[in-house]
Scaffold this active site. Sequence first.
Site, short mmCIF file in Angstrom:
data_model
loop_
_atom_site.label_atom_id
_atom_site.label_comp_id
_atom_site.label_asym_id
_atom_site.label_seq_id
_atom_site.Cartn_x
_atom_site.Cartn_y
_atom_site.Cartn_z
N ASP A 1 0.86 -1.19 0.00
CA ASP A 1 0.00 0.00 0.00
C ASP A 1 0.89 1.23 0.00
O ASP A 1 2.04 1.17 0.43
CB ASP A 1 -0.91 0.00 1.24
CG ASP A 1 -2.15 0.87 1.07
OD1 ASP A 1 -3.25 0.32 0.88
OD2 ASP A 1 -2.02 2.12 1.14
N CYS B 1 -14.48 -0.72 -7.36
CA CYS B 1 -15.57 -0.08 -6.62
C CYS B 1 -16.07 1.16 -7.37
O CYS B 1 -16.70 2.03 -6.78
CB CYS B 1 -15.14 0.25 -5.20
SG CYS B 1 -13.65 1.24 -5.11
N1 SAH Z 1 -8.39 -3.99 0.69
C1 SAH Z 1 -8.60 -3.02 1.74
C2 SAH Z 1 -9.16 -1.72 1.25
C3 SAH Z 1 -8.36 -1.05 0.15
S1 SAH Z 1 -8.74 0.63 -0.10
C4 SAH Z 1 -9.47 -3.64 2.82
O1 SAH Z 1 -10.07 -4.69 2.59
O2 SAH Z 1 -9.57 -3.05 3.90
C5 SAH Z 1 -7.57 1.13 -1.23
C6 SAH Z 1 -6.14 1.31 -0.66
O3 SAH Z 1 -5.30 1.60 -1.78
C7 SAH Z 1 -5.94 2.43 0.31
O4 SAH Z 1 -5.37 1.92 1.47
C8 SAH Z 1 -4.94 3.39 -0.36
O5 SAH Z 1 -3.99 3.91 0.55
C9 SAH Z 1 -4.26 2.47 -1.34
N2 SAH Z 1 -3.71 3.03 -2.58
C10 SAH Z 1 -4.23 3.97 -3.40
N3 SAH Z 1 -3.50 4.09 -4.52
C11 SAH Z 1 -2.48 3.20 -4.41
C12 SAH Z 1 -1.41 2.81 -5.27
N4 SAH Z 1 -1.24 3.35 -6.46
N5 SAH Z 1 -0.59 1.82 -4.85
C13 SAH Z 1 -0.76 1.25 -3.64
N6 SAH Z 1 -1.76 1.57 -2.81
C14 SAH Z 1 -2.61 2.52 -3.18
#
Ligand code: SAH
Length: 388
Positions: free
Chosen positions: A244, A332
């Site tokens: 992340d 989403c």
């Molecule tokens: N799978 C998680 C929710 C993910 S929400 C769960 O079940 O709780 C999306 C996440 O993507 C966020 O934490 C955000 O910080 C991260 N994010 C956004 N763009 C990103 C990127 N380019 N690379 C890595 N992480 C990213």
Amino acid sequence: MSLPTVTISQRGVDRVLSGHLWIYRADVLDAGEADAGAIVRLQDRRRHFWGQALYSSKSQIALRLLTREERPFDRAFLAERIGAAASFRPQVVECAQAYRLVSGEGDLLPSLIIDRYGSCLVIQTLSQGMERLKAQIVQILQEAFAPRSILERNDVAVRELEGLSEQKGTLAGESISEVEVEENGLRFFFDLMGGQKTGGFLDQRENRRAARLYARGRALDCFSYTGGFALNLARACESVLGVDTSPEALNLARRNQQLNGLNNVEWMEANCFDFLKAADQAKHRYDTIVLDPPAFARQKSNLEAAWRGYKELNLRALKILNPGGFLVTCSCSHHVSEADLLEIIADAALDARRTVSVVERRTQSRDHPILLTVPETHYLKCLILRAL
Ligand code: SAH
């Protein structure tokens, strides 16, 4: 007390007849005396009554239908709606102390979100109308649930469309930010005040459990946030890597890992696009991969870029997935339909020269109801795929 009356066009009437809850500004013929956030009566040109709605003086969504009934939409009616939403939850929420108690349009309470994290409630009022009802909502929640704390996470950009400022803080009870709750037999800390959304992504709860059923071997959780998928995978896999970009999320992920005594998980702060590319170049391979990116298409205008983003992620993931491995891939974005996502992945699979079968086609957890006639309420797609 008589309500202000808003006159809508035939197209507005058709929206009501189609079962949708939104009427756009272009279909308002005369807003009469309605002020920002008022509850109004809807009528057509011939003064025929069509229902009661929340009026917005600013948003393109000028009206959000509350009811087709003539009965006043008063505090008792509001409490009844919240009660109806709450009483459905035990039927669809299993093994979880965190869930969505009220899911906006899906519970006929347009623009109102109420998430429950154990004994704390977090609310979002995303229109002028719901903002005006906020004090009543807080009272109703106190009477019905006696929560330890009620917080608002109204620090969201969509409020701007309503001319509302961003706000967050405690509305009632104790000032609590961190809670510890159980989900699917795991314990999680949630940061209600500082975390993303209302603290957690509750809509993925059922998919996290489903992913665990297939997970095996070496697993990769892309966009891991605080470890929701990763820790579920850890229960079934040899090793898990969660990736992340958010250091705050990863800090909490590490604490969640410790809380559950799991020692087969590692975390990496990186952009998943870059990570996947490098992993392929380094010839790293995985048996289970989860892709849960943020919404790439919040608006229709972003659709093309979103399409490319999903294609690239899925292509790269398929390249580093071992034969027989599982890919759990999500979107989403409401604007990307399930059919779109399937097409994108078929395209990616052809490019990656992989044959892929669809094991499960899933959606948001059932505490985020999908209204048949309001397509926007179906936003989350989660496909469980197997690469041959
Ligand atoms: N799978 C998680 C929710 C993910 S929400 C769960 O079940 O709780 C999306 C996440 O993507 C966020 O934490 C955000 O910080 C991260 N994010 C956004 N763009 C990103 C990127 N380019 N690379 C890595 N992480 C990213």
